[in-house]
Design an enzyme around this catalytic site. Structure first.
Site, PDB file in Angstrom:
ATOM      1  N   TYR A 158       0.694  -1.141   0.064  1.00 35.30           N
ATOM      2  CA  TYR A 158      -0.148  -0.131   0.051  1.00 35.30           C
ATOM      3  C   TYR A 158       0.996   1.160   0.068  1.00 35.30           C
ATOM      4  CZ  TYR A 158      -4.002  -3.148   1.585  1.00 35.30           C
ATOM      5  OH  TYR A 158      -4.930  -3.975   1.534  1.00 35.30           O
ATOM      6  N   LEU A 210     -18.308  -2.662   0.969  1.00 35.14           N
ATOM      7  CA  LEU A 210     -19.078  -1.871   0.282  1.00 35.14           C
ATOM      8  C   LEU A 210     -18.840  -2.161  -1.328  1.00 35.14           C
ATOM      9  CD1 LEU A 210     -19.064   1.479   2.158  1.00 35.14           C
ATOM     10  CD2 LEU A 210     -20.842  -0.149   2.062  1.00 35.14           C
ATOM     11  N   THR A 240     -22.962   1.890  -1.968  1.00 34.79           N
ATOM     12  CA  THR A 240     -23.349   3.119  -1.531  1.00 34.79           C
ATOM     13  C   THR A 240     -24.438   3.509  -2.441  1.00 34.79           C
ATOM     14  OG1 THR A 240     -22.022   4.436  -2.664  1.00 34.79           O
ATOM     15  CG2 THR A 240     -21.075   3.613  -0.516  1.00 34.79           C
ATOM     16  N   GLY A 241     -24.494   3.062  -3.758  1.00 35.01           N
ATOM     17  CA  GLY A 241     -25.503   3.779  -4.667  1.00 35.01           C
ATOM     18  C   GLY A 241     -25.058   4.777  -5.257  1.00 35.01           C
TER      19      GLY A 241
END
Length: 345
Positions: A53, A235, A241-242
């Site tokens: 990362y 998610l 989350t949409g």
């Protein structure tokens, strides 16, 4: 905040784990430390990172996330925190990590742990995870297992022997897997028991409303071997989350890093997400918090790994702890899963 025991260990980890892979690209060191401080204030004691990362992985930012955490960790009471990091599995395309020759042999493992310890400014890692297997497996939403892609690999016994030495030396406390398969879980567990080598206590795999593949076989393998799931991507890269249903915001992860979104560009994804969002609206729930609460409700999930680029996102994610899904909601969720089974595995 609840705290759960991680596999066959004495580690008690918060049911929410703070993921940190945005530190170093999307988040500055100041923003990272603000997130870490807030997470600890809310009761999170479990922080996850990796030697690769921040993401997307590249030579300029590789190791930055551990460095940011290390600067913060040096000012904390170390024994109150559970720090998890990961060693990269074999990936010759990551030429900047040990010259792309990063098989999980003794030389690579020892180099990796020493570098992570230095960046994290700590004497030990609580949970050291194999980021992905040394052997060939089908990863990150790719196609089915391809026998023609098999390659030479470091035997699992040899890997475990190196980790055993690191545990004896006090450099790591426990061993975990990530992006593993049922066969891998069982082989690691069998060899550890047979040879008196360190037992794997956890597995970090993707699990969310669009990818419940863990339910099918890995849940059994992990239950029988008392291995805890650390659910990442709860998610689904933000899809649940949409926010991507109508357009992709320019500053979102899907907007900034479309190559990572390819995993989710599959049939029935939009239909499934839309259906889950409608359930959330029906019961006056945030789609984000419903998705996180669902993952947390699964019997095999010990901790859910959340990630955020803004403090508002982080607060909403942690506030999902206040949500307990009713049986009516869970039943409707299962109906959508039956209609659109695992659209983005």
């Amino acid at each position: 905040m609840k705290y759960n025991t991680l596999g066959d260990s004495d580690l008690r980890v918060s049911e929410i784990c703070l993921g940190t892979m945005t530190y170093g690209q999307q988040n500055t060191i100041q923003q990272a430390h603000q997130q870490l401080d807030y997470a600890v204030e809310r009761g999170i004691n479990f922080i996850d990172t990796a030697e690769t990362y921040s993401t997307p992985m590249n030579p300029k930012t590789q190791g930055k996330t551990e460095e940011y955490i290390g600067e913060w960790l040096a000012k904390q009471q170390r024994d109150r925190l559970i720090i998890a990091t990961k060693i990269a599995g074999y990936a010759p395309q990551l030429s900047w990590i040990r010259e792309g020759k990063n098989h999980l042999n003794r030389k690579n493992i020892e180099q990796a742990i020493e570098a992570s310890l230095k960046r994290l400014k700590t004497d030990y890692i609580d949970l050291y995870q194999i980021h992905w297997p040394d052997r060939y497996v089908s990863l990150f939403g790719r196609a089915n297992y391809d026998i023609a892609s098999r390659r030479e690999t470091v035997p699992i016994q040899e890997q475990l022997e190196v980790f055993a030495d690191l545990i004896k030396a006090g450099k790591i406390r426990y061993l975990g897997l990530s992006n593993e398969t049922p066969w891998g879980v069982c082989e690691f567990s069998h060899l550890a028991k047979q040879l008196g080598l360190p037992k794997v206590i956890s597995i970090q795999n993707s699990y969310n409303l669009l990818n419940r593949v863990f339910d099918i076989h890995l849940s059994e393998a992990c239950h029988e071997n008392n291995i805890s799931l650390l659910a990442y991507s709860p998610l689904a890269f933000g899809h649940l989350t949409g926010k991507y249903l109508e357009e992709i915001p320019a500053n979102s992860r899907a907007g900034l890093f479309p190559q990572f979104d390819e995993r989710y560009q599959k049939q029935n994804r939009i239909e499934a997400v839309s259906s889950y969002v409608e359930i959330a609206k029906k019961y006056a729930l945030s789609p984000t918090q419903m998705a996180l609460a669902f993952v947390r409700s699964r019997w095999f999930v010990t901790s859910t790994i959340i990630g955020a680029t803004t403090m508002a996102q982080l607060q909403e994610n942690i506030d999902s702890l206040n949500i307990e899904l009713s049986q009516e909601v869970l039943t409707e969720i299962d109906e959508i899963q039956a209609r659109y089974p695992n659209p983005t595995p």
